[in-house]
Design a protein around this motif. Structure first.
Motif, PDB file in Angstrom:
ATOM      1  N   HIS A 171     -54.526 -30.061  21.502  1.00  0.00           N
ATOM      2  CA  HIS A 171     -53.449 -29.126  21.843  1.00  0.00           C
ATOM      3  C   HIS A 171     -53.942 -27.687  21.756  1.00  0.00           C
ATOM      4  CE1 HIS A 171     -49.322 -27.732  22.306  1.00  0.00           C
ATOM      5  NE2 HIS A 171     -49.531 -26.910  21.287  1.00  0.00           N
ATOM      6  N   GLU A 172     -54.774 -27.400  20.770  1.00  0.00           N
ATOM      7  CA  GLU A 172     -55.320 -26.040  20.631  1.00  0.00           C
ATOM      8  C   GLU A 172     -56.328 -25.757  21.729  1.00  0.00           C
ATOM      9  OE1 GLU A 172     -55.763 -22.271  18.996  1.00  0.00           O
ATOM     10  OE2 GLU A 172     -54.290 -23.828  18.532  1.00  0.00           O
ATOM     11  N   ALA A 173     -57.071 -26.793  22.160  1.00  0.00           N
ATOM     12  CA  ALA A 173     -58.060 -26.590  23.212  1.00  0.00           C
ATOM     13  C   ALA A 173     -57.393 -26.351  24.561  1.00  0.00           C
ATOM     14  CB  ALA A 173     -58.979 -27.807  23.301  1.00  0.00           C
ATOM     15  N   GLY A 174     -56.281 -27.025  24.816  1.00  0.00           N
ATOM     16  CA  GLY A 174     -55.650 -26.926  26.131  1.00  0.00           C
ATOM     17  C   GLY A 174     -56.363 -27.812  27.116  1.00  0.00           C
ATOM     18  N   VAL A 175     -57.565 -27.402  27.524  1.00  0.00           N
ATOM     19  CA  VAL A 175     -58.401 -28.189  28.427  1.00  0.00           C
ATOM     20  C   VAL A 175     -59.768 -28.373  27.774  1.00  0.00           C
ATOM     21  CG1 VAL A 175     -59.531 -28.314  30.680  1.00  0.00           C
ATOM     22  CG2 VAL A 175     -57.214 -27.359  30.489  1.00  0.00           C
ATOM     23  N   LEU A 176     -60.190 -29.626  27.642  1.00  0.00           N
ATOM     24  CA  LEU A 176     -61.529 -29.945  27.142  1.00  0.00           C
ATOM     25  C   LEU A 176     -62.337 -30.461  28.318  1.00  0.00           C
ATOM     26  CD1 LEU A 176     -63.487 -30.318  24.734  1.00  0.00           C
ATOM     27  CD2 LEU A 176     -62.600 -32.641  24.511  1.00  0.00           C
ATOM     28  N   ALA A 177     -63.357 -29.716  28.725  1.00  0.00           N
ATOM     29  CA  ALA A 177     -64.151 -30.048  29.899  1.00  0.00           C
ATOM     30  C   ALA A 177     -65.457 -30.705  29.480  1.00  0.00           C
ATOM     31  CB  ALA A 177     -64.441 -28.784  30.706  1.00  0.00           C
TER      32      ALA A 177
ATOM     33  N   LEU B 190     -56.307 -37.764  30.191  1.00  0.00           N
ATOM     34  CA  LEU B 190     -57.750 -37.961  30.040  1.00  0.00           C
ATOM     35  C   LEU B 190     -58.303 -38.500  31.338  1.00  0.00           C
ATOM     36  CD1 LEU B 190     -56.239 -39.412  27.223  1.00  0.00           C
ATOM     37  CD2 LEU B 190     -58.495 -38.708  26.414  1.00  0.00           C
ATOM     38  N   SER B 191     -59.211 -37.758  31.957  1.00  0.00           N
ATOM     39  CA  SER B 191     -59.682 -38.106  33.294  1.00  0.00           C
ATOM     40  C   SER B 191     -61.198 -38.256  33.338  1.00  0.00           C
ATOM     41  CB  SER B 191     -59.260 -37.029  34.300  1.00  0.00           C
ATOM     42  OG  SER B 191     -59.834 -37.289  35.575  1.00  0.00           O
TER      43      SER B 191
ATOM     44  N   VAL C 266     -58.196 -33.679  28.896  1.00  0.00           N
ATOM     45  CA  VAL C 266     -59.626 -33.944  28.720  1.00  0.00           C
ATOM     46  C   VAL C 266     -60.130 -34.444  30.058  1.00  0.00           C
ATOM     47  CG1 VAL C 266     -61.374 -35.278  27.497  1.00  0.00           C
ATOM     48  CG2 VAL C 266     -59.308 -34.547  26.297  1.00  0.00           C
ATOM     49  N   THR C 267     -61.148 -33.794  30.628  1.00  0.00           N
ATOM     50  CA  THR C 267     -61.569 -34.148  31.973  1.00  0.00           C
ATOM     51  C   THR C 267     -63.067 -33.960  32.166  1.00  0.00           C
ATOM     52  OG1 THR C 267     -61.291 -33.634  34.336  1.00  0.00           O
ATOM     53  CG2 THR C 267     -61.045 -31.815  32.777  1.00  0.00           C
TER      54      THR C 267
ATOM     55  N   ALA D 140     -61.401 -22.983  28.939  1.00  0.00           N
ATOM     56  CA  ALA D 140     -61.493 -24.351  28.418  1.00  0.00           C
ATOM     57  C   ALA D 140     -62.563 -24.452  27.332  1.00  0.00           C
ATOM     58  CB  ALA D 140     -61.799 -25.325  29.551  1.00  0.00           C
ATOM     59  N   TRP D 141     -62.483 -25.497  26.537  1.00  0.00           N
ATOM     60  CA  TRP D 141     -63.552 -25.839  25.612  1.00  0.00           C
ATOM     61  C   TRP D 141     -64.531 -26.726  26.380  1.00  0.00           C
ATOM     62  CZ3 TRP D 141     -61.047 -27.394  20.252  1.00  0.00           C
ATOM     63  CH2 TRP D 141     -60.356 -26.277  19.751  1.00  0.00           C
TER      64      TRP D 141
END
Length: 898
Positions: free
Chosen positions: A462-468, A536-537, A558-559, A570-571
């Motif tokens: 949730h804190e990351a928002g988007v994890l690449a 999650l993709s 997460v993608t 993103a992280w």
């Protein structure tokens, strides 16, 4: 005394490393010329007659080389002991490394020896941690029950260890630590000092040098602090930790030489693994299955394997690619599905599960339930104290220092955490975790992987928002699958809905209440509402999808990511390599992964649990099926007093297994109190496995990796034989093994309630005239759940037997309840069902019998109370009721008995 030891140790090390070169430099004029010689002078000096100066120079050079070897050996030994790794062996340094090991044994274990030496009658027993040890293994081996690991943890939490660290987490230990044990041990272990041999230890400890073989057999294959195992009686080294069979004073009552080892009181038992999943059950249950060794605690995964050095932190890092949180969650999920399958068993049938696969065995080696529970309760307690002022959590680290939170900003700590750095909090070991009924505050907290120190890292999506996840597509997919199942099984993410894109279709089909599959991004960007949402993709993100993500309604994404797409907010993690740099932690992390092959094995195991084979049990073919429709009402008077027809106890040794395990007819005062439980387990194992081999006994009552030694096995068998004695015909209850017997067994005159139950049940189901009487006698033997009251970690071989006993009891109770109802004896039918529920408290077969009994008695209030009680029990055990049960309740409550 402690200060003096440390001071002496410092002086010794200083003398070895500093004094020799200083002394040689001080007397250099005796072997070195006053000036640097010319080439002509050097040649003349070497070819001319020696006046002793050349010999002295060569002697000094050899001494310097030896000194340098010793210094290098001391440094290597010191670094290895402080890091908990094996000492590398250097060619030509053997003599120096042996001396260094002996010196550092005195230096580094001086304070440990002081802590472990008995100071009186109530001295604190201790255990020296060896590579591969975990608290559950130590508790099983030293205290007789792996469930007592918490006692060991609570007793040692925060106490400084020889390397300066302290125990903060139940799953993370370091070799060489000295752990205190509860005051209920009855055996000893010794730490070998320089010059000791097994014969000397046997002579001084056991009073007989010839008993050295017992010590060797008890310690064969046991990991030592140097990372090796003892495989030869002459190969013991200073610092080895050896168990001895029992404490004994030197012969003669005194005058023994000064002790040359450190003594610590422990229990002479080999550790046992956590109970394995129930193995496959044969279609024909009368004979016990062949002895099947418990799953080995493998340290391998599909991606990489853990070395002995890797395993020194405890069981939570035995499997490199899977963390303890995911392991505990998946095992809990599998256990719940299998339990539900047994509750839906048809009368007279047996559930047949497949053997556990490699993944499940690895999960059992990696699981650390105490750590997961501590983290869950700690975060809920934090939420309780913080209220609306919940801190922004970025990551959690679980390691040697305990549970540590990494926050997004610096702020004052909130209970139960204390501040260690401006934006870092650590769980207070003494804090009271009281957030049991508080909703989890971080429902998107997911395991990321392990650091180089084997600390488990979790991040807040949730804190990351988007994890690449950049890099290889297949590598990213394995990380996505691991995160999906981690969230699907974690207790703090129970309300989180997960959407998998482009991968995990079979996972979503097998766990639809938590996982949703979408073949592409268009189908994925339509999340349901009302609960936290994580996407999650495994399909790389595109520019178009990236623009649509913010308003999509997902709390976190997460993608996989193509290199040509930029996501500055993103992280980012590189999924290709074994380790990846994590900026928020400032260190590398080895990512947790589940390969498609592992996921396929997991899905197959869940499918087997959801839809197991039900086979007709030959001995129970006459068990009646459940009646259909609304039962016909009958009215009979209730008896004033119910009669309990229990068999009369006898003085003949007999074994009770259908309830709390007891060995009757044998004087408990005739054996050591600490051996009573172990001898009872041995008697039970022999009674249920007639003709078993010596190797089977060693493996089943020990472990696959640390089976009972020959001396331990023979010692327990001899004690059991002496304890039980002979029957009225003079025959031993535990016969000696010979060609006639063909293996270890209990004699025919030794009785067990399970054998009596089976004989009565077999005859009762086969004979119509006296069937009810025999079945009632069989049911009267039941006093509770079979193998009840045994410590967890013991009787790990009994899972199949326990399941078969429970199923048989339920079948007999159901048969009696059915027969008594047909005969109009509702009180007897009720008693039969209730007795069966002692063995299986949530048996839906028997609860449906009770519902029909109360309906026939015209007691609708009791029907409702019975249904409510079953629902409450199912909820407390996290079991889903069968639709057949719910339908029967609705039918009976809707139709009033005539």
């Amino acid at each position: 005394m402690r200060t003096f030891r440390l001071l002496a140790a410092a002086v010794i090390l200083l003398a070895i490393t500093v004094v020799p070169p200083m002394a040689l430099w001080h007397v250099r004029s005796a072997y070195l010329p006053d000036r640097v010689p010319s080439a002509t002078e050097a040649v003349a000096w070497l070819t001319g007659e020696d006046n002793g100066q050349l010999f002295l120079l060569l002697l000094v050079a050899a001494g310097l080389i030896a000194w340098l070897q010793l210094v290098v050996a001391i440094v290597l030994e010191l670094l290895a002991r402080l890091s908990g790794t094996a000492v590398p062996r250097l060619p030509g340094f053997g003599w120096a490394q042996r001396i260094a090991a002996a010196l550092l044994l005195v230096v580094l274990t001086g304070t440990a020896a002081e802590a472990a030496e008995p100071t009186g009658d109530d001295a604190q027993p201790t255990h020296v941690v060896a590579p591969g040890d975990s608290l559950t293994k130590i508790a099983a081996g030293e205290l007789g029950s792996s469930a007592r690991y918490r006692e060991v943890f609570d007793l040692n939490r925060g106490i400084p260890q020889p390397d300066g660290r302290s125990l903060q987490n139940p799953g993370l230990l370091r070799p060489g630590w000295i752990l205190r044990l509860p005051q209920d041990s009855d055996c000893e272990e010794v730490v070998v000092r320089p010059g000791q041999t097994l014969s000397q230890i046997a002579s001084e400890e056991l009073g007989d040098a010839g008993r050295y073989r017992e010590i060797f057999d008890l310690n064969r294959g046991r990991p030592q602090l140097a990372g090796r195992v003892l495989d030869d009686p002459d190969s013991i080294r200073p610092g080895d930790v050896l168990r001895i069979p029992r404490p004994a004073k030197p012969a003669g009552g005194g005058g023994a030489a000064t002790a040359t080892f450190v003594r610590a009181s422990v229990t002479c038992q080999t550790p046992e693994p956590p109970p394995p999943a129930p193995p496959s059950q044969p279609a024909k249950p009368p004979s016990p299955p062949p002895s099947v060794p418990p799953p080995a605690q493998s340290g391998h995964s599909s991606n990489s394997a853990a070395s002995p050095a890797d395993a020194d932190d405890g069981s939570s890092v035995t499997v490199v690619s899977v963390g303890g949180v995911l392991a505990v969650g998946l095992l809990t999920l599998l256990a719940a599905r299998r339990r539900r399958a047994h509750h839906r068993r048809r009368p007279g049938h047996r559930i047949r599960h497949k053997q556990p696969g490699r993944l499940e065995k690895d999960l059992r080696a990696a699981a650390c339930p105490g750590t997961v529970d501590d983290l869950d309760r700690a975060l809920r307690t934090l939420a309780r104290h913080a209220g609306a002022d919940l801190p922004r959590l970025r990551a959690v680290k679980i390691g040697t220092d305990g549970i540590t939170l990494r926050l997004a900003e610096a702020r004052s700590p909130i209970a139960p955490f204390v501040q260690t750095r401006p934006a870092e909090w650590q769980l207070d070991p003494a804090a009271d975790l009281d957030g049991e009924h508080v909703p989890p505050p971080y429902p998107a907290l997911v395991s990321l992987g392990h650091t180089a120190d084997r600390d488990l890292v979790l991040i807040n999506l949730h804190e990351a928002g988007v994890l690449a996840l950049g890099g290889d597509r297949d590598a990213a997919e394995s990380v996505v699958l691991a995160m999906a199942w981690d969230l699907a099984a974690a207790p703090w993410a129970a309300r989180t809905q997960l959407t998998l894109v482009g991968t995990g279709k079979t996972s979503a089909e097998r766990h639809p209440d938590r996982l949703r599959f979408a073949p592409g991004w268009d189908e994925a960007l339509e999340p349901s509402q009302g609960c936290p949402q994580v996407l999650l993709s495994a399909i790389p993100l595109t520019d178009d999808v990236a623009r649509r993500l913010p308003p999509s309604g997902y709390d976190a994404v997460v993608t996989a990511l193509d290199n040509d797409l930029s996501l500055p907010d993103a992280w980012h993690l590189d999924a290709t390599g074994q380790s990846t740099a994590v900026k928020i932690l400032g260190e590398d992390v080895e990512l947790q992964r589940l390969s498609p092959v592992q996921v396929s094995e997991l899905v197959d195991a869940l499918a087997d649990a959801d839809e197991p084979d039900q086979v007709q049990a030959d001995e129970y073919r006459n068990v009646p099926l459940e009646e259909t429709g609304v039962p016909e009402a009958v009215h009979v008077p209730e008896p004033a007093v119910s009669v309990d027809r229990r068999p009369v106890a006898t003085s003949v040794p007999s074994l009770q297994l259908l309830g709390p395990v007891r060995l009757h007819g044998a004087d408990p005062e005739a054996v050591e109190g600490k051996k009573l439980n172990r001898l009872t387990e041995l008697a039970a194992y022999l009674a249920l496995h007639p003709g078993v081999t010596a190797d089977d006994i060693s493996r089943q009552l020990g472990t696959d990796t640390q089976p009972w030694s020959a001396a331990t096995r023979q010692g327990y068998i001899s004690r059991l034989r002496t304890w039980l004695g002979r029957d009225e015909n003079g025959e031993l209850y535990v016969p000696n093994v010979d060609a006639r017997h063909g293996g270890y067994r209990m004699s025919g005159s030794f009785t067990a309630d399970w054998h009596q139950f089976r004989d009565l049940a077999r005859r009762g189901l086969a004979e119509r005239d006296h069937g009810v009487s025999d079945l009632q006698q069989a049911l009267d033997l039941v006093r509770g759940t079979p193998f009840n009251g045994v410590p967890p970690g013991r009787y790990v071989w009994s899972s199949w037997h326990q399941r078969e006993m429970i199923d048989a009891i339920v079948d007999v109770a159901h048969t009696l309840a059915d027969a008594y109802q047909k005969a109009g004896d509702l009180p007897a039918a009720r008693r039969a069902a209730m007795r069966g529920l002692l063995a299986e408290p949530v048996s839906e077969i028997l609860y449906r019998d009770l519902l029909r009994i109360e309906y026939r008695a015209g007691n609708l209030a009791a029907v409702r109370q019975t249904a409510d009680k079953l629902a409450a029990l199912a909820e407390s055990l996290d079991v889903e009721l069968d639709q057949e049960t719910s339908a029967l309740v609705s039918t009976l409550l809707a139709v009033r008995p005539s």
